[in-house]
Write an enzyme that holds these catalytic residues in place. Structure first.
Site, PDB file in Angstrom:
ATOM      1  N   THR A  33      -2.003   7.643  31.218  1.00  0.00           N
ATOM      2  CA  THR A  33      -2.928   6.524  31.070  1.00  0.00           C
ATOM      3  C   THR A  33      -2.283   5.518  30.129  1.00  0.00           C
ATOM      4  OG1 THR A  33      -5.226   5.915  30.608  1.00  0.00           O
ATOM      5  CG2 THR A  33      -4.189   7.467  29.088  1.00  0.00           C
ATOM      6  N   HIS A  62     -10.711  -5.112 -22.640  1.00  0.00           N
ATOM      7  CA  HIS A  62     -11.683  -6.198 -22.451  1.00  0.00           C
ATOM      8  C   HIS A  62     -10.992  -7.571 -22.564  1.00  0.00           C
ATOM      9  CE1 HIS A  62     -14.691  -3.010 -23.073  1.00  0.00           C
ATOM     10  NE2 HIS A  62     -13.925  -2.662 -24.098  1.00  0.00           N
ATOM     11  N   SER A 122       5.575 -27.726 -11.277  1.00  0.00           N
ATOM     12  CA  SER A 122       4.482 -28.593 -10.862  1.00  0.00           C
ATOM     13  C   SER A 122       5.044 -29.930 -10.439  1.00  0.00           C
ATOM     14  CB  SER A 122       3.486 -28.785 -12.020  1.00  0.00           C
ATOM     15  OG  SER A 122       2.584 -29.837 -11.746  1.00  0.00           O
ATOM     16  N   SER A 166      -8.875  -2.879  20.696  1.00  0.00           N
ATOM     17  CA  SER A 166      -7.536  -3.331  21.086  1.00  0.00           C
ATOM     18  C   SER A 166      -7.093  -4.601  20.372  1.00  0.00           C
ATOM     19  CB  SER A 166      -7.491  -3.549  22.606  1.00  0.00           C
ATOM     20  OG  SER A 166      -6.225  -4.033  22.988  1.00  0.00           O
TER      21      SER A 166
END
Length: 486
Positions: free
Chosen positions: A109, A157, A287, A332
């Site tokens: 198959t 933290h 930049s 699929s």
């Protein structure tokens, strides 16, 4: 002729990924793998007594295992007619191997080629990723050992906490990636083949071909596993191998994304504090407007790609959950996208990590200056313990040091002045028993605990990293640092 710039191209293949991973998930590799599977099936069936498969048929199949551009065009035309990609390629293969046209795909198959090919491609992709991951771990291990004793601020933290070392933080990064490497190795080791299971996983068609001989059905899959390098087939299949496998693979691969995002995020913060930077080229522009900027673009890229990779497991989980009964085709299209993209994303992330971790720049004096800014706070726990050793109440010592610490912190934050906690301690009679110890306490290396020892044990000779990377030693020594495309 249309320009490639006129059509959408995925940035993964055009911008971020290695040629090896891009080639692995190319259409040529995928469909050539289909042909190898058809050949392997035919050879095995002939070996098990199917006389309609001739030597000529096998020779013609062997001669055309690589799908050519002409083959793709044949398949394209056929698929437009038949609306079935597997049958289109069966036809295209039969055109160039006419002696085999009647036996290609015999008893199989579509999932014989689609699913088995995907398992082969995922396996080979895992092999590529494990090597690249090992290289990154090696980079971090060397970096950790080099800087194992360099005191630096730790952050809990995202606030300054007790000191660690530069190397200790890198060892933590390496450990996360070691866990990923282990997961990938485990998944790769346990990956099985679908094999030749028939249309609903009962092998009914092969049972008929072999005239009811169940042993030959088992032998067929044994032969296929030998040919394609798998330890065995999954014990139970439907029309497909269970899509749970895709989820298991995705969880391992996408773990790289969480580790990488964590590492890249830490580097971005360290760059903000001007403590550690990723590699920077002499002509690089940070930049277009702010010429002074040194943006951590490589770490940002890793972070961004990781975010996308982390989204993949949810899709694989949903696909598996929606496979009604023996199979639905709504798996699929999404898998055609997500299996390659998952591996390509992981590949790009590993390349980025290799590039960044191979050239991390440490600003030792800047790190030391930031440590000294916070060191007066760092020694407070030691002061409390020294006072307690002389009979002072711990609760009272804690309260006294808390009050002075808050006063010193207020001066830093509200007045922009240096941390004067030590001066406050020297001028407070409560702390007189330890005044003579203060100068000796203001050495950062006293407060890194076992950081250097931890790095040595984990990253040094005979440690877990050395043992885990042993299978990759020749690769790590032979490969150069990943170059990012742009």
């Amino acid at each position: 002729m249309a320009s490639p710039y006129d059509t959408y191209q995925t940035p993964l293949t055009g911008r971020y990924c290695s040629p090896e991973m891009c080639g692995l998930f190319s259409q040529r590799t995928r469909h050539s793998t289909w042909r190898k599977l058809w050949l392997g099936l035919a050879e095995s069936e002939k070996e098990l007594g199917i006389k309609t498969i001739t030597d000529e048929a096998l020779e013609q199949m062997k001669a055309h295992l690589t799908v050519t551009d002409e083959d793709f065009e044949t398949a394209r035309i056929e698929e437009k007619r038949r609306r079935h990609d597997v049958m289109a390629h069966v036809h295209a293969f039969g055109v160039v191997a006419p002696a085999a046209a009647g036996v290609i795909h015999y008893g199989a198959t579509s999932c014989f080629v689609t699913d088995n090919a995907e398992l082969i491609l995922m396996r080979d992709a895992l092999d590529l990723l494990s090597k690249k991951l090992a290289k990154v771990i090696s980079n971090l291990s060397a970096f950790a050992l080099k800087w194992k004793a360099e005191p630096t601020l730790a952050y809990t933290h995202l606030q300054a906490a007790q000191l660690i070392t530069v190397g200790k933080r890198a060892a933590q990064w390496a450990q996360d990636l070691m866990l990923d490497l282990h997961s990938i190795e485990q998944v790769r080791k346990e990956l099985h083949f679908r094999g030749a299971q028939g249309t609903t996983g009962t092998q009914a068609s092969f049972l008929e071909i072999f005239q009811g001989d169940s042993a030959k059905c088992d032998k067929l899959n044994e032969l296929l596993c030998e040919k394609f390098g798998f330890p065995g087939c999954y014990d139970v299949s439907t029309q497909t191998y269970t899509r749970k496998v895709d989820l298991i693979v995705a969880n391992a691969v996408c773990g790289i994304g969480s580790s990488a995002q964590k590492i890249a995020g830490d580097i971005r913060h360290l760059a903000h504090w001007k403590e550690i930077e990723e590699p920077w080229e002499s002509s690089q522009i940070g930049s277009s407007a702010m010429a002074y900027k040194r943006n951590p673009m490589r770490s940002e890229r890793i972070y961004s790609l990781s975010r996308e990779l982390l989204s993949k497991p949810a899709t694989f989980a949903n696909t598996h959950a929606d496979q009604w009964c023996e199979r639905t085709l709504d798996d699929s299209a999404v898998r055609r996208i997500d299996i390659p993209e998952m591996m390509l994303l992981a590949d790009a992330i590993c390349m980025g990590l290799d590039n960044v971790t191979s050239g991390l720049v440490v600003y030792k004096q800047r790190i030391s200056a930031r440590v000294q800014e916070e060191l007066p706070f760092m020694i407070t726990e030691s002061i409390i313990m020294k006072l307690c050793a002389q009979g002072v109440s711990r609760q009272e010592a804690h309260e006294q040091i808390r009050v002075l610490s808050n006063e010193a912190g207020s001066v830093v934050k509200n007045e922009g002045k240096p941390n004067d906690l030590v001066s406050r301690i020297r001028n407070n009679e409560f702390f007189k028993p330890i005044w003579g110890d203060l100068d000796g306490m203001l050495k950062a290396e006293l407060y890194t605990g076992r950081s250097a020892e931890i790095v040595d044990k984990y990253c040094g000779p005979g440690g877990p990293i050395e043992k885990a990377l042993a299978p990759y030693t020749s690769y790590i020594k032979s490969v150069s640092t990943a170059e990012l495309n742009v």
